[in-house]
Write a protein that holds these residues in place. Structure first.
Motif, mmCIF file in Angstrom:
data_model
loop_
_atom_site.group_PDB
_atom_site.id
_atom_site.type_symbol
_atom_site.label_atom_id
_atom_site.label_comp_id
_atom_site.label_asym_id
_atom_site.label_seq_id
_atom_site.Cartn_x
_atom_site.Cartn_y
_atom_site.Cartn_z
ATOM 1 N N ARG A 1 5.781 -1.742 7.012
ATOM 2 C CA ARG A 1 7.161 -1.269 6.875
ATOM 3 C C ARG A 1 7.194 0.212 7.242
ATOM 4 O O ARG A 1 6.306 0.970 6.835
ATOM 5 C CB ARG A 1 7.656 -1.483 5.447
ATOM 6 C CG ARG A 1 7.778 -2.942 5.108
ATOM 7 C CD ARG A 1 8.263 -3.161 3.707
ATOM 8 N NE ARG A 1 8.274 -4.598 3.461
ATOM 9 C CZ ARG A 1 8.486 -5.143 2.294
ATOM 10 N NH1 ARG A 1 8.720 -4.386 1.239
ATOM 11 N NH2 ARG A 1 8.467 -6.454 2.171
ATOM 12 N N PRO A 2 8.197 0.626 8.010
ATOM 13 C CA PRO A 2 8.234 2.019 8.489
ATOM 14 C C PRO A 2 8.112 3.062 7.381
ATOM 15 O O PRO A 2 7.448 4.087 7.568
ATOM 16 C CB PRO A 2 9.589 2.125 9.184
ATOM 17 C CG PRO A 2 9.924 0.728 9.572
ATOM 18 C CD PRO A 2 9.326 -0.156 8.496
ATOM 19 N N TYR B 1 0.229 2.463 3.049
ATOM 20 C CA TYR B 1 -0.687 1.464 3.588
ATOM 21 C C TYR B 1 -2.037 2.116 3.909
ATOM 22 O O TYR B 1 -3.089 1.596 3.542
ATOM 23 C CB TYR B 1 -0.077 0.822 4.844
ATOM 24 C CG TYR B 1 -0.957 -0.205 5.496
ATOM 25 C CD1 TYR B 1 -0.942 -1.534 5.072
ATOM 26 C CD2 TYR B 1 -1.816 0.137 6.535
ATOM 27 C CE1 TYR B 1 -1.753 -2.485 5.664
ATOM 28 C CE2 TYR B 1 -2.628 -0.799 7.137
ATOM 29 C CZ TYR B 1 -2.599 -2.108 6.702
ATOM 30 O OH TYR B 1 -3.410 -3.051 7.300
ATOM 31 N N GLU B 2 -1.985 3.253 4.590
ATOM 32 C CA GLU B 2 -3.232 3.941 4.930
ATOM 33 C C GLU B 2 -3.961 4.412 3.674
ATOM 34 O O GLU B 2 -5.181 4.302 3.579
ATOM 35 C CB GLU B 2 -2.964 5.089 5.892
ATOM 36 C CG GLU B 2 -2.593 4.579 7.266
ATOM 37 C CD GLU B 2 -2.556 5.664 8.315
ATOM 38 O OE1 GLU B 2 -3.020 6.806 8.039
ATOM 39 O OE2 GLU B 2 -2.065 5.374 9.414
ATOM 40 N N ALA B 3 -3.215 4.925 2.703
ATOM 41 C CA ALA B 3 -3.832 5.371 1.448
ATOM 42 C C ALA B 3 -4.504 4.205 0.733
ATOM 43 O O ALA B 3 -5.613 4.348 0.202
ATOM 44 C CB ALA B 3 -2.783 6.019 0.547
ATOM 45 N N TRP C 1 -4.907 -7.912 -4.002
ATOM 46 C CA TRP C 1 -4.813 -7.105 -2.788
ATOM 47 C C TRP C 1 -3.708 -7.642 -1.874
ATOM 48 O O TRP C 1 -2.911 -6.874 -1.340
ATOM 49 C CB TRP C 1 -6.153 -7.084 -2.056
ATOM 50 C CG TRP C 1 -6.124 -6.275 -0.802
ATOM 51 C CD1 TRP C 1 -6.008 -6.734 0.479
ATOM 52 C CD2 TRP C 1 -6.188 -4.854 -0.700
ATOM 53 N NE1 TRP C 1 -6.007 -5.696 1.362
ATOM 54 C CE2 TRP C 1 -6.118 -4.517 0.663
ATOM 55 C CE3 TRP C 1 -6.303 -3.829 -1.634
ATOM 56 C CZ2 TRP C 1 -6.147 -3.205 1.115
ATOM 57 C CZ3 TRP C 1 -6.335 -2.522 -1.176
ATOM 58 C CH2 TRP C 1 -6.256 -2.221 0.178
ATOM 59 N N GLN C 2 -3.662 -8.958 -1.698
ATOM 60 C CA GLN C 2 -2.634 -9.546 -0.829
ATOM 61 C C GLN C 2 -1.230 -9.291 -1.387
ATOM 62 O O GLN C 2 -0.291 -9.049 -0.616
ATOM 63 C CB GLN C 2 -2.876 -11.044 -0.622
ATOM 64 C CG GLN C 2 -4.166 -11.369 0.120
ATOM 65 C CD GLN C 2 -4.305 -10.645 1.450
ATOM 66 O OE1 GLN C 2 -3.328 -10.467 2.172
ATOM 67 N NE2 GLN C 2 -5.510 -10.219 1.773
ATOM 68 N N GLU D 1 3.830 -6.045 -0.228
ATOM 69 C CA GLU D 1 4.865 -5.053 -0.522
ATOM 70 C C GLU D 1 4.973 -4.002 0.579
ATOM 71 O O GLU D 1 6.005 -3.358 0.725
ATOM 72 C CB GLU D 1 4.554 -4.349 -1.847
ATOM 73 C CG GLU D 1 4.613 -5.255 -3.050
ATOM 74 C CD GLU D 1 4.165 -4.552 -4.323
ATOM 75 O OE1 GLU D 1 3.746 -3.370 -4.258
ATOM 76 O OE2 GLU D 1 4.222 -5.185 -5.382
ATOM 77 N N LEU D 2 3.918 -3.842 1.355
ATOM 78 C CA LEU D 2 3.857 -2.795 2.367
ATOM 79 C C LEU D 2 4.116 -3.297 3.782
ATOM 80 O O LEU D 2 4.396 -2.498 4.678
ATOM 81 C CB LEU D 2 2.477 -2.119 2.329
ATOM 82 C CG LEU D 2 2.035 -1.555 0.978
ATOM 83 C CD1 LEU D 2 0.623 -0.998 1.086
ATOM 84 C CD2 LEU D 2 3.003 -0.502 0.486
#
Length: 103
Positions: free
Chosen positions: A10-11, A17-19, A74-75, A80-81
């Motif tokens: 998601r923008p 996401y990276e964190a 985790w999934q 959510e992201l």
């Protein structure tokens, strides 16, 4: 086997996401390795995510992780992201991006 996947973050969640991927639980990475994965790389271009993984058997990998509590959590976090989740109901080569060209 080599598997290539595409997902989309998601923008407004790319940084999160990276964190999250800087903190992948050791129990999950150990389970992924135990299920036969020798390499997994994710690239991001804007919101597009491209995954390349090497594993013994992709269908076996998915089956090994499917009900594992650390993977289920985790999934849920990733869903959510992500705008486009990987369809884990598909297994094997048909779940992977098709090869167009290779040198």
């Amino acid at each position: 086997m080599i598997v290539a996947l595409h997902t989309r973050v998601r923008p407004d969640r790319a940084a999160e996401y990276e964190a999250a991927h800087r903190e992948v639980p050791e129990a999950l990475t150990s389970a992924i390795r135990a299920a036969g994965v020798t390499s997994w790389t994710i690239w991001r271009s804007g919101t597009e995510l491209f995954h390349r993984l090497e594993c013994e058997d992709y269908a076996r990998l998915l089956a090994a992780l499917e009900h594992l509590p650390v993977n289920v959590a985790w999934q849920a976090r990733m869903s959510e992201l992500l705008d486009v989740d990987h369809d884990y109901s598909l297994a094997g080569a048909q779940a992977s991006l098709p090869v167009v060209w290779q040198l």
